[in-house]
Structures are given as structure tokens and as C-alpha cells.
Write a protein that holds these residues in place. Structure first.
Motif, short mmCIF file in Angstrom:
data_model
loop_
_atom_site.label_atom_id
_atom_site.label_comp_id
_atom_site.label_asym_id
_atom_site.label_seq_id
_atom_site.Cartn_x
_atom_site.Cartn_y
_atom_site.Cartn_z
N LEU A 113 34.75 26.93 72.61
CA LEU A 113 35.51 27.76 73.56
C LEU A 113 34.94 29.17 73.44
N GLN A 114 34.49 29.72 74.55
CA GLN A 114 33.91 31.07 74.50
C GLN A 114 34.70 32.00 75.42
N TYR A 115 34.81 33.24 74.96
CA TYR A 115 35.44 34.29 75.78
C TYR A 115 34.38 35.33 76.11
N TYR A 116 34.26 35.64 77.41
CA TYR A 116 33.32 36.66 77.87
C TYR A 116 34.15 37.83 78.42
N PRO A 117 34.21 38.95 77.70
CA PRO A 117 34.84 40.12 78.33
C PRO A 117 33.95 40.60 79.47
N GLY B 158 27.49 38.49 78.39
CA GLY B 158 26.68 37.41 78.93
C GLY B 158 26.20 36.49 77.82
N ILE B 159 25.29 35.61 78.19
CA ILE B 159 24.66 34.73 77.20
C ILE B 159 23.17 34.69 77.57
N PRO B 160 22.29 34.92 76.58
CA PRO B 160 20.87 34.99 76.92
C PRO B 160 20.35 33.67 77.48
N PRO B 161 19.28 33.74 78.26
CA PRO B 161 18.71 32.50 78.82
C PRO B 161 18.28 31.56 77.69
N HIS B 162 18.65 30.32 77.81
CA HIS B 162 18.30 29.35 76.76
C HIS B 162 18.31 27.94 77.35
N VAL B 163 17.73 27.03 76.60
CA VAL B 163 17.78 25.60 76.95
C VAL B 163 18.53 24.92 75.82
N ASP B 164 19.56 24.15 76.16
CA ASP B 164 20.29 23.43 75.11
C ASP B 164 19.55 22.14 74.79
N ALA B 165 18.36 22.30 74.22
CA ALA B 165 17.55 21.11 73.95
C ALA B 165 17.58 20.78 72.46
N MET C 107 28.14 34.68 87.68
CA MET C 107 26.89 34.05 88.14
C MET C 107 26.08 33.59 86.94
N MET C 108 25.67 32.32 86.98
CA MET C 108 24.75 31.82 85.95
C MET C 108 23.36 31.78 86.58
N GLN C 109 22.38 32.24 85.83
CA GLN C 109 21.02 32.21 86.37
C GLN C 109 20.20 31.12 85.68
N THR D 64 15.77 27.29 81.91
CA THR D 64 16.75 27.95 81.04
C THR D 64 17.98 28.26 81.88
N HIS D 65 19.09 28.48 81.21
CA HIS D 65 20.27 29.00 81.90
C HIS D 65 20.86 30.12 81.05
N GLY D 66 21.46 31.08 81.74
CA GLY D 66 22.05 32.21 81.03
C GLY D 66 22.95 32.99 81.97
N ASP E 156 37.70 38.96 82.88
CA ASP E 156 37.77 38.06 81.72
C ASP E 156 37.41 36.63 82.12
N ARG E 157 36.50 36.04 81.37
CA ARG E 157 36.10 34.66 81.64
C ARG E 157 36.09 33.88 80.33
N TRP E 158 36.46 32.60 80.43
CA TRP E 158 36.38 31.68 79.29
C TRP E 158 35.56 30.47 79.74
N SER E 159 34.85 29.89 78.80
CA SER E 159 34.21 28.62 79.11
C SER E 159 34.42 27.68 77.93
N ILE E 160 34.42 26.41 78.26
CA ILE E 160 34.49 25.38 77.21
C ILE E 160 33.25 24.52 77.37
N THR E 161 32.41 24.47 76.35
CA THR E 161 31.23 23.61 76.41
C THR E 161 31.43 22.43 75.48
N TYR E 162 30.93 21.30 75.93
CA TYR E 162 31.15 20.02 75.24
C TYR E 162 29.79 19.42 74.92
N ARG E 163 29.62 18.96 73.67
CA ARG E 163 28.33 18.37 73.29
C ARG E 163 28.56 17.07 72.54
N TRP E 164 27.67 16.15 72.77
CA TRP E 164 27.73 14.84 72.12
C TRP E 164 26.51 14.68 71.23
O1 AKG Z 1 29.68 29.94 79.45
C1 AKG Z 1 29.13 29.00 80.01
O2 AKG Z 1 29.56 28.53 81.06
C2 AKG Z 1 27.87 28.39 79.46
C3 AKG Z 1 27.65 28.64 78.02
C4 AKG Z 1 26.33 28.13 77.55
O3 AKG Z 1 25.35 28.19 78.24
C5 AKG Z 1 26.23 27.55 76.22
O4 AKG Z 1 27.20 27.60 75.45
O5 AKG Z 1 25.14 27.00 75.91
#
Ligand code: AKG
Length: 217
Positions: free
Chosen positions: A94-98, A102-109, A126-128, A157-159, A178-186
């Protein structure tokens, strides 16, 4: 695997972005935001902050951290688990973005992880997506669930840029809020840690119950 008729691939490049609007309704979102702001204990520092559930990812080894005990999913998280996979995720963040974060460009590889989903809550941002000189902006609308697969997952990449405003395609300047995101990984190949299987079984049972309830609703 649960079918979600509204879970559709976006007709854009990069390919492989699977999307569902209104994964949760506005009232449910408000309850979550109230819980996030009033009941959860967050790290006390500026910028983007995170809370982890399930396994914790170790950014040094790019693997799960065997020293941090598995943290069971809280009750509020159960109905938010993507029902399109055959088992609950192994790691949820769970992430909070005031505004301005932001979050730097990355690949979840990262090798240990397979599927990746992200639920957006609160204000849009906006996600780039980037590959070489190519840039594609995707508007992360609140309450939407996004799954990254294929090209979008592995070859772009996405960020989220650190900025106070986003410029929409029609030129409108939209302030960040204020934004929140929930990321899910398996984990690839399922759980790998002994001793947590009992806990994980109970998580699976709860998730299946939540999925059953959401389908019956
Ligand atoms: O906040 C988001 O929607 C994406 C977050 C993200 O890219 C990540 O946690 O790898």
C-alpha cells in the motif's frame, strides 16, 4: 479463475495493460481512505511512503526478505484482492503519494515475482510508460484496477513523475492531490518459505471467501 467481463486490455501501445474501471465503488473507496488516514500507522517521512503485507521485498537482494516475518493480510484488504488469479498474492504494498510525489521509471522484472496488479485510490495521477524515445501517458483513475502483462510489464518502464500538476491530453492542467495505490505481486512457483504455510492457507481461505462473496453480490 474468476471471469471479470469489464477487465479489458487498453487499446494502446504498450500492449498488455489490462484494465477495470470501478473495481471498487465510491463509497467503498471513501471507507478505505478514512481507514488509511485515520487508522494505519505510516512511516514518518516526506514523499511516497509504503506499508507491506504478506512477504516483504528486499531491494538489496531483489528477493523476498527471509528475516521479515510474513504479515497476514488485514481484513480490509481481503475484498480488494484481484479475483482473476488462482491464488491470493504473496506480497501487497500500500503506497501513499502526497501531492508532488512520484515513483521513478522502473520495470517490475524482479525474478521472484510473476503477476503484477495495481489498484488506484484517491486522486488521479498520470503514469508514464517509456521505451527508448517513446512515451505514453496513462491516466490512473481512482478505483481502477490495472494489470501489467507482456510488453507493458517487461519491455517498457513505468513511473509517475514528481510534479504538482498533470497536463491532460486536452491541455487541462490538473493539480495532484492525495493518492494511494495497492500493488499485488505473486511469487513465481508459489510460496517458498517453510513455516508460513499454515498462515498462508488461512489467507487463501479468507481470500476465497471474499471472492465468493463478491461474486454472489
Ligand atoms: O502507484 C502505482 O500505481 C504503481 C506503483 C508501482 O509502479 C510499483 O509499486 O511498482
Amino acid at each position: 479463475m474468476a471471469q471479470r467481463p469489464n477487465f479489458k486490455e487498453l487499446p494502446i501501445k504498450p500492449s498488455g495493460i489490462i484494465w477495470e474501471d470501478d473495481f471498487v465503488d465510491a463509497e467503498h473507496e471513501q471507507r478505505l481512505l478514512s481507514l488509511f488516514t485515520k487508522e494505519l500507522e505510516w512511516p514518518d517521512r516526506p514523499g511516497r511512503i509504503s506499508l507491506h503485507y504478506g512477504y516483504t521485498f528486499d531491494y538489496k537482494t531483489f528477493d523476498i526478505d527471509p528475516e521479515i516475518p510474513y504479515k497476514e493480510f488485514p481484513e480490509w484488504l481481503q475484498p480488494l484482492i484481484p479475483p482473476t488469479e488462482t491464488r491470493p498474492p504473496d506480497q501487497v504494498c500500500l503506497q501513499y503519494y502526497p501531492p508532488g510525489a512520484g515513483i521513478p521509471p522502473h520495470v517490475d522484472a524482479h525474478a521472484p515475482y510473476d503477476q503484477l496488479y495495481a489498484l488506484s485510490l484517491g486522486a488521479p495521477a498520470m503514469m508514464q510508460f517509456r521505451r527508448g524515445e517513446e512515451r505514453v501517458e496513462v491516466d490512473l483513475m481512482p478505483r481502477s484496477m490495472m494489470q501489467m502483462t507482456g510488453d507493458s510489464r517487461l519491455h517498457w518502464t513505468h513511473g509517475i513523475k514528481k510534479r504538482k500538476n498533470d497536463t491532460l491530453p486536452d491541455g487541462t492542467i490538473r493539480p495532484r492531490a492525495d493518492r494511494w495505490s495497492i500493488t499485488y505481486r505473486w511469487l513465481r512457483g508459489g510460496s517458498r518459505r517453510n513455516g508460513v504455510e499454515k498462515e498462508k492457507r488461512s489467507v487463501k481461505a479468507l481470500a476465497e471467501k471474499a471472492i465468493g462473496e463478491s461474486q454472489g453480490a
